[in-house]
Design a protein around this motif. Structure first.
Motif: not given
Length: 151
Positions: A128, A106-108, A94, A86, A60, A91
């Motif tokens: 992604e 944020l991106h996973l 992270t 998520r 992440c 999140f």
């Protein structure tokens, strides 16, 4: 008349209206929160699932840098598992590991399980998870959170 009354009562009971509190949702439908108890439950699920199902390494981050945050084991796709966890777990975890990400979008990302070293060397690619991806399967999910420092 009696059959119709029984049928109406059965429908009312199954819908959870009028006959005491609604039944607890199954574990997969319970709200996942970033708590010690929730992480312990997810870790126990991870341990049970990893022997029989796929595992994925989860990363992440924001636009320019990614961090390894843990592993998921699931009976569904990695994308579905990450979509389920998520907002409630991944999140917040992270942001706990990297407080500077608190105000970032944020991106996973996923990699096959146990490939952290290959990812760090650039030998293993990441994929992604689309930000809008919704879980399509009701699956068993486990998460083993990455920790920093002494345990």
């Amino acid at each position: 008349v009696v059959d119709r009354a029984r049928s109406a009562m059965r429908a009312q009971k199954e819908s959870g209206r009028g006959f005491g509190p609604a039944a607890k949702p199954p574990p997969s439908k319970q709200k996942l929160e970033y708590t010690k108890a929730s992480l312990a439950r997810l870790d126990k699920s991870f341990e049970a699932l990893r022997r029989q199902h796929a595992t994925f390494d989860v990363y992440c981050g924001a636009s320019d840098k990614l961090w390894f945050i843990g592993k998921v084991a699931t009976s569904a796709s990695g994308e579905d598992a990450v979509a389920t966890l998520r907002k409630g777990v991944l999140f917040p975890h992270t942001k706990n590991l990297q407080p500077l990400l608190e105000m970032k979008t944020l991106h996973l990302w996923l990699a096959p399980g146990n490939t952290e070293v290959a990812v760090a060397k650039g030998e293993q690619g990441l994929r992604e998870v689309a930000p809008g991806h919704k879980a399509t399967a009701d699956a068993a999910i486990g998460f083993r959170a990455e920790t920093y420092g002494p345990n």
